[in-house]
Design a protein around this motif. Structure first.
Motif, PDB file in Angstrom:
ATOM      1  N   GLY A  86      36.802  26.490  33.423  1.00 57.77           N
ATOM      2  CA  GLY A  86      35.419  26.576  32.928  1.00 57.77           C
ATOM      3  C   GLY A  86      34.953  27.974  32.592  1.00 57.77           C
ATOM      4  O   GLY A  86      33.792  28.160  32.227  1.00 57.77           O
ATOM      5  N   TYR A  90      28.611  27.269  33.863  1.00 60.46           N
ATOM      6  CA  TYR A  90      28.137  26.042  34.496  1.00 60.46           C
ATOM      7  C   TYR A  90      28.982  24.854  34.019  1.00 60.46           C
ATOM      8  O   TYR A  90      29.512  24.866  32.903  1.00 60.46           O
ATOM      9  N   THR A  91      29.067  23.825  34.878  1.00 62.57           N
ATOM     10  CA  THR A  91      29.970  22.694  34.627  1.00 62.57           C
ATOM     11  C   THR A  91      29.652  21.880  33.364  1.00 62.57           C
ATOM     12  O   THR A  91      30.584  21.374  32.736  1.00 62.57           O
ATOM     13  N   ILE A 116      38.676  20.146  37.087  1.00 60.70           N
ATOM     14  CA  ILE A 116      37.713  21.076  36.477  1.00 60.70           C
ATOM     15  C   ILE A 116      37.516  22.243  37.436  1.00 60.70           C
ATOM     16  O   ILE A 116      37.072  22.048  38.575  1.00 60.70           O
ATOM     17  N   THR A 119      34.078  26.742  37.736  1.00 59.10           N
ATOM     18  CA  THR A 119      32.744  26.386  37.230  1.00 59.10           C
ATOM     19  C   THR A 119      31.740  26.421  38.374  1.00 59.10           C
ATOM     20  O   THR A 119      32.112  26.525  39.538  1.00 59.10           O
ATOM     21  N   HIS A 121      28.695  24.079  39.802  1.00 55.48           N
ATOM     22  CA  HIS A 121      28.167  22.715  39.675  1.00 55.48           C
ATOM     23  C   HIS A 121      26.804  22.623  40.332  1.00 55.48           C
ATOM     24  O   HIS A 121      26.655  22.921  41.503  1.00 55.48           O
ATOM     25  N   THR A 143      32.598  16.256  43.740  1.00 56.53           N
ATOM     26  CA  THR A 143      32.527  17.717  43.785  1.00 56.53           C
ATOM     27  C   THR A 143      32.065  18.137  45.180  1.00 56.53           C
ATOM     28  O   THR A 143      31.460  17.337  45.901  1.00 56.53           O
ATOM     29  N   GLU A 270      35.440  20.248  40.173  1.00 53.14           N
ATOM     30  CA  GLU A 270      35.133  18.812  40.139  1.00 53.14           C
ATOM     31  C   GLU A 270      36.424  18.068  39.845  1.00 53.14           C
ATOM     32  O   GLU A 270      37.216  18.493  38.993  1.00 53.14           O
TER      33      GLU A 270
END
Ligand code: NDP
Length: 334
Positions: A86, A90-91, A116, A119, A121, A143, A270
């Motif tokens: 990422g 931000y996710t 993922i 990032t 979340h 997550t 995530e």
């Protein structure tokens, strides 16, 4: 409005969020992805993950912890594994960047995992599983976060509030989707209770000495409790492992160690698992026996499908708009 609330058109949510994020240093692509996630939360009546989060998103952009110009990158690390870097953003942008590739991968492999990473979340999880179910897939996402819940029997927070979401495609209409924290209550809701001077229900948390309390401020200093006692604690632990070590990301306790407490989320990952029923059941999902189950739930007095409340809130808000505290609006508009 006499009660300190203001009424907004739903479309104004996206405009407000987008403007605040741009002002805090996001580029347009990142700001649009986050604003859309915030809008989806408000659209579905989830105040704890809507505009309420904007000051936190802004705080981490301003501190430089989160990259507002992130450019997520995708990599196939195995035939059915999509790894997403990422880029420290931000996710939401990582999710929108991977969605089409991940859908195609799941449809070709029958099952696929999205890892993922890198990032931040700060959102609810139903939007991503719902989006996958709208493509005909069954999906699970989870997550982790900073420590909020103790392990069963303990009093020191170790696990995040660790949400798990699930979605199932339906032939006529919206997918079935539930999205729930491993905590008895989502942390955002505990914070909203503290802000509004409201007591928490029994079972929501303990104070720093481990005593049960209904005071949200004491719980925020002490620990929240998982749903369902030790069973919820084990689910929280599983999520720690799947959204952390399994995808090469941090545990909640490590996320807290590396965080600068600027009001936004700590870095985390995530985990998403998607399955194509056309491959696993060898028939299209439409009209299958899942609908028989949903019908039986709907016919049971006092029962309803998970997610139905959210869809009802969606319909109501589409007509009536959104209500948010004036004080929050003023903070966002600064
Ligand atoms: P809730 O307890 O409000 O609801 C959890 C789920 O249960 C929802 O899908 C809800 O559907 C369903 N449900 C509620 N009542 C019933 C019922 N009577 N019958 C059947 N189903 C029911 O959510 P939480 O407080 O646990 O979590 C709120 C949000 O917080 C989630 O979206 C989660 O992703 C998010 N979160 C995010 C974190 C992060 O780090 N990013 C951390 C923790 C939470 P319905 O909406 O229809 O009522």
């Amino acid at each position: 409005m006499p009660d300190g609330m203001v009424q907004l058109e739903l479309s104004a949510v996206k405009t407000l969020a987008h403007a605040a994020l741009l002002k805090a240093g996001c580029n347009d692509t990142n700001a649009k992805a986050i604003a859309d996630t915030v809008w989806q939360a408000e659209r579905d009546g989830c105040a704890s993950h809507g505009l309420f989060r904007i000051p936190g998103y802004v705080g981490s952009l301003k501190s430089g912890k989160v990259n507002g110009h992130a450019l997520p990158k995708l990599q196939r690390t195995a035939p059915s594994v999509l790894w997403v870097d990422g880029d420290g953003g931000y996710t939401p942008l990582a999710l929108s960047t991977m969605l089409d590739d991940f859908t195609a991968l799941t449809k070709s492999q029958g099952v696929a995992v999205a890892a993922i990473t890198n990032t931040f979340h700060f959102a609810a999880l139903w939007p991503e599983v719902e989006a996958l179910a709208k493509k005909g897939l069954c999906a699970i996402a989870c997550t982790s976060y900073k420590p909020c819940l103790p392990p069963a029997g303990g009093k020191k927070p170790l696990y995040g509030t660790n949400p798990l979401a699930f979605a199932w495609p339906r032939p006529n209409g919206e997918p079935l989707a539930f999205d729930q924290a491993s905590a008895f209550m989502a942390r955002g809701d505990v914070m909203i209770h503290a802000r509004d001077g409201k007591q928490l229900p029994d079972g929501a948390g303990i104070d720093k000495d481990g005593n049960p309390t209904n005071d949200p401020n004491e719980v925020l200093e002490g620990a929240q409790l998982p749903f369902g006692g030790y069973k919820g604690a084990s689910i929280a632990m599983m999520i720690e492992l799947m959204a952390g070590p399994l995808i090469g990301e941090q545990l909640s306790l490590e996320a807290a160690e590396s965080d600068d407490e600027d009001g936004g989320p700590a870095r985390g990952g995530e985990f998403i698992l998607a399955m194509d029923p056309r491959k696993t059941a060898q028939r299209p999902i439409s009209g299958g026996n899942a609908e028989r189950l949903f019908q039986a739930i709907a016919e049971e007095e006092g029962a309803r499908l998970p997610g139905e409340g959210r869809l009802q809130r969606r319909a109501k808000i589409a007509k009536e708009g959104v209500r948010i505290p004036r004080e929050l609006l003023e903070r966002i508009e600064v």
